[in-house]
Design a protein around this motif. Structure first.
Motif, short mmCIF file in Angstrom:
data_model
loop_
_atom_site.label_atom_id
_atom_site.label_comp_id
_atom_site.label_asym_id
_atom_site.label_seq_id
_atom_site.Cartn_x
_atom_site.Cartn_y
_atom_site.Cartn_z
N GLN A 37 0.84 -1.20 0.00
CA GLN A 37 0.00 0.00 0.00
C GLN A 37 0.87 1.25 0.00
OE1 GLN A 37 -3.26 -0.03 -0.35
NE2 GLN A 37 -3.44 2.17 -0.29
N GLN A 38 1.91 1.27 0.82
CA GLN A 38 2.80 2.43 0.89
C GLN A 38 3.53 2.63 -0.44
OE1 GLN A 38 3.05 4.64 3.51
NE2 GLN A 38 4.13 5.81 1.98
N ALA A 39 3.98 1.55 -1.06
CA ALA A 39 4.66 1.66 -2.35
C ALA A 39 3.72 2.23 -3.41
CB ALA A 39 5.19 0.29 -2.78
N THR A 40 2.46 1.81 -3.38
CA THR A 40 1.47 2.32 -4.33
C THR A 40 1.24 3.81 -4.11
OG1 THR A 40 0.40 0.17 -4.45
CG2 THR A 40 -0.91 2.06 -5.16
N GLU A 41 1.11 4.21 -2.86
CA GLU A 41 0.90 5.63 -2.56
C GLU A 41 2.10 6.47 -2.97
OE1 GLU A 41 -0.11 5.81 1.59
OE2 GLU A 41 -1.98 4.73 1.29
N ASP A 42 3.31 5.97 -2.74
CA ASP A 42 4.52 6.69 -3.13
C ASP A 42 4.60 6.85 -4.65
OD1 ASP A 42 5.19 6.79 -0.45
OD2 ASP A 42 6.71 5.20 -0.59
N LYS A 43 4.30 5.79 -5.36
CA LYS A 43 4.35 5.83 -6.82
C LYS A 43 3.29 6.79 -7.36
CE LYS A 43 4.36 2.83 -10.86
NZ LYS A 43 4.26 1.44 -11.35
N THR A 44 2.10 6.77 -6.78
CA THR A 44 1.03 7.67 -7.21
C THR A 44 1.45 9.12 -7.01
OG1 THR A 44 -0.65 6.01 -6.72
CG2 THR A 44 -1.39 8.30 -6.86
N ALA A 45 2.03 9.43 -5.86
CA ALA A 45 2.47 10.80 -5.58
C ALA A 45 3.56 11.23 -6.56
CB ALA A 45 2.97 10.90 -4.15
N ARG A 46 4.50 10.34 -6.84
CA ARG A 46 5.58 10.66 -7.78
C ARG A 46 5.03 10.92 -9.17
NH1 ARG A 46 8.51 7.87 -11.43
NH2 ARG A 46 7.57 5.88 -10.84
N LEU A 47 4.11 10.07 -9.62
CA LEU A 47 3.53 10.25 -10.95
C LEU A 47 2.69 11.52 -11.03
CD1 LEU A 47 2.56 6.56 -11.77
CD2 LEU A 47 4.43 7.90 -12.77
N LYS A 48 1.99 11.86 -9.96
CA LYS A 48 1.20 13.08 -9.94
C LYS A 48 2.12 14.30 -10.06
CE LYS A 48 -2.16 15.69 -7.26
NZ LYS A 48 -2.96 15.76 -6.03
N THR A 49 3.23 14.28 -9.35
CA THR A 49 4.18 15.39 -9.42
C THR A 49 4.73 15.54 -10.84
OG1 THR A 49 4.80 15.05 -7.12
CG2 THR A 49 6.35 16.26 -8.48
N LEU A 50 5.06 14.42 -11.46
CA LEU A 50 5.56 14.46 -12.84
C LEU A 50 4.50 14.98 -13.80
CD1 LEU A 50 7.51 11.07 -12.99
CD2 LEU A 50 8.49 13.37 -13.01
N ARG A 51 3.25 14.54 -13.61
CA ARG A 51 2.17 14.99 -14.49
C ARG A 51 1.93 16.48 -14.35
NH1 ARG A 51 -2.95 15.94 -13.30
NH2 ARG A 51 -2.86 14.74 -11.38
N LEU A 52 1.91 16.97 -13.11
CA LEU A 52 1.70 18.41 -12.90
C LEU A 52 2.84 19.23 -13.48
CD1 LEU A 52 0.26 18.34 -9.27
CD2 LEU A 52 -0.99 18.74 -11.41
N ALA A 53 4.06 18.74 -13.35
CA ALA A 53 5.21 19.46 -13.91
C ALA A 53 5.12 19.50 -15.44
CB ALA A 53 6.51 18.78 -13.48
#
Length: 61
Positions: A37-53
Motif C-alpha cells: 500500500q505504501q509503495a502504491t501511494e509513493d508511486k502515485t504521488a511521484r507520478l502526480k508530481t511528474l504529471r503536474l510538472a
C-alpha cells in the motif's frame, strides 16, 4: 501402550508447529499489505508530481 502415547505426542507437536507457522504467516501478511500500500501511494504521488510538472511546462509553451 507407550507407542500410542508417542503417536499422540507426535501429533501434538505437529499441531503446535503448524499453529506457530500459521501465526507467523498471519503476522507477516499485514506487514506485506502495508508495504504494498505504501509503495502504491509513493508511486502515485511521484507520478502526480511528474504529471503536474509536465502540464505546467506544456502551458508555458
Amino acid at each position: 501402550m507407550s507407542s500410542d502415547d508417542s503417536g499422540a505426542q507426535d501429533r501434538r507437536e505437529t499441531k503446535a508447529a503448524k499453529h506457530l507457522e500459521r501465526a507467523r504467516a498471519g503476522g507477516e501478511a499485514p506487514a506485506d499489505y502495508d508495504a504494498t500500500q505504501q509503495a502504491t501511494e509513493d508511486k502515485t504521488a511521484r507520478l502526480k508530481t511528474l504529471r503536474l510538472a509536465k502540464e505546467k511546462a506544456d502551458k508555458g509553451l
